[in-house]
Design a protein around this motif. Sequence first.
Motif, PDB file in Angstrom:
ATOM      1  N   PHE A  26       0.821  -1.213   0.000  1.00 20.37           N
ATOM      2  CA  PHE A  26       0.000   0.000   0.000  1.00 20.37           C
ATOM      3  C   PHE A  26       0.855   1.264   0.000  1.00 20.37           C
ATOM      4  CE2 PHE A  26      -1.941   3.488   2.321  1.00 20.37           C
ATOM      5  CZ  PHE A  26      -3.162   3.631   1.693  1.00 20.37           C
ATOM      6  N   THR A  27       1.861   1.299   0.852  1.00 19.49           N
ATOM      7  CA  THR A  27       2.662   2.511   1.019  1.00 19.49           C
ATOM      8  C   THR A  27       3.324   2.937  -0.287  1.00 19.49           C
ATOM      9  OG1 THR A  27       3.072   1.927   3.318  1.00 19.49           O
ATOM     10  CG2 THR A  27       4.533   3.558   2.334  1.00 19.49           C
ATOM     11  N   LEU A  28       3.913   1.974  -0.993  1.00 20.69           N
ATOM     12  CA  LEU A  28       4.584   2.286  -2.258  1.00 20.69           C
ATOM     13  C   LEU A  28       3.612   2.849  -3.281  1.00 20.69           C
ATOM     14  CD1 LEU A  28       6.871  -0.852  -2.434  1.00 20.69           C
ATOM     15  CD2 LEU A  28       7.679   1.516  -2.472  1.00 20.69           C
ATOM     16  N   LYS A  29       2.483   2.186  -3.430  1.00 21.51           N
ATOM     17  CA  LYS A  29       1.502   2.636  -4.418  1.00 21.51           C
ATOM     18  C   LYS A  29       0.957   4.026  -4.080  1.00 21.51           C
ATOM     19  CE  LYS A  29      -1.435   2.558  -7.826  1.00 21.51           C
ATOM     20  NZ  LYS A  29      -0.951   2.899  -9.194  1.00 21.51           N
ATOM     21  N   ALA A  30       0.624   4.249  -2.821  1.00 23.29           N
ATOM     22  CA  ALA A  30       0.054   5.534  -2.429  1.00 23.29           C
ATOM     23  C   ALA A  30       1.050   6.671  -2.626  1.00 23.29           C
ATOM     24  CB  ALA A  30      -0.412   5.478  -0.973  1.00 23.29           C
ATOM     25  N   LEU A  31       2.316   6.445  -2.288  1.00 26.56           N
ATOM     26  CA  LEU A  31       3.325   7.488  -2.490  1.00 26.56           C
ATOM     27  C   LEU A  31       3.466   7.849  -3.967  1.00 26.56           C
ATOM     28  CD1 LEU A  31       6.131   6.312  -0.037  1.00 26.56           C
ATOM     29  CD2 LEU A  31       4.727   8.364   0.202  1.00 26.56           C
ATOM     30  N   LEU A  32       3.509   6.844  -4.835  1.00 31.60           N
ATOM     31  CA  LEU A  32       3.656   7.118  -6.268  1.00 31.60           C
ATOM     32  C   LEU A  32       2.428   7.833  -6.825  1.00 31.60           C
ATOM     33  CD1 LEU A  32       5.373   3.777  -7.325  1.00 31.60           C
ATOM     34  CD2 LEU A  32       6.396   6.071  -7.408  1.00 31.60           C
ATOM     35  N   ASP A  33       1.246   7.447  -6.366  1.00 29.75           N
ATOM     36  CA  ASP A  33       0.028   8.143  -6.799  1.00 29.75           C
ATOM     37  C   ASP A  33       0.045   9.603  -6.347  1.00 29.75           C
ATOM     38  OD1 ASP A  33      -0.951   5.902  -8.031  1.00 29.75           O
ATOM     39  OD2 ASP A  33      -2.473   5.457  -6.527  1.00 29.75           O
ATOM     40  N   MET A  34       0.464   9.829  -5.115  1.00 30.60           N
ATOM     41  CA  MET A  34       0.503  11.193  -4.585  1.00 30.60           C
ATOM     42  C   MET A  34       1.460  12.072  -5.387  1.00 30.60           C
ATOM     43  SD  MET A  34       0.592  10.657  -0.479  1.00 30.60           S
ATOM     44  CE  MET A  34      -0.661   9.678   0.349  1.00 30.60           C
ATOM     45  N   SER A  35       2.615  11.505  -5.745  1.00 29.88           N
ATOM     46  CA  SER A  35       3.577  12.299  -6.517  1.00 29.88           C
ATOM     47  C   SER A  35       2.971  12.742  -7.847  1.00 29.88           C
ATOM     48  CB  SER A  35       4.866  11.505  -6.746  1.00 29.88           C
ATOM     49  OG  SER A  35       4.670  10.398  -7.613  1.00 29.88           O
TER      50      SER A  35
END
Length: 240
Positions: A135-144
């Motif tokens: 989850f953390t990886l995906k959410a960070l990339l989406d936020m960027s």
Amino acid sequence: MIVNTPAIVLSTIKYGEADLIARIYTKKLGTQSYMLKGIRKSRKGKLRVSLFQPLTQLEIQTQHKGKGSLEYIKEATTSFTYVNIPVDIAKSCVALFFGEVLSQLLTEQQPDEQLYDYLSTIFEYLDQTDHTANFTLKALLDMSELMGFGIDKSTIGFPYLNMLDGSFDNNGLQPHHLNQEESSLMKAFIGTKIDAIHTIKINRNQRTALLNLVLDYFKIHLHTFKKPNSLDILKQLFDS
């Protein structure tokens, strides 16, 4: 003026013996800081400390002055009740991590309904899903991407990610480039919807290394960004 708005709590700090200052991202006003007078000692007031935990989703009413000083909240109610985040250690740590990350990313954020709705939706998903490891990886990339410094998807056909310009190219082994395995994993997370990220096969070591790279990407493109203090705890809780 009186403003009613959905809001997501980012962080709080103690002020004096009884007060808190809460940093909150609101849908209508962007990021605001609120003084919560007497909240740490009062048992009868409308506002309770439990309402201001990281990522709590609220509906708040504020007398907004817009003068750049601390604002005040008149009323606050929970708009979405997390069932699992408060009691699941891994999810609580993820919430703490994103509270730290967003406190850095949203320091002067203006209202952005698309970003707000995304954050609201993914944190509800985090509360309900059984798949938290990726989850953390995906959410960070989406936020960027939503905040304007994401990786260029139009270049995804090339093999190597250039961290400096946020695009894929053919220049492997050059400075600031990821190797082919790391680049392929980045592509997997960029190209997979959040409700399918559990299908990405990645072990503990790969996940930890990739998270460090994503945070390095944030540091490259946001020069004041620092790795969150909760990062080490989060790494220990990743599934193998």
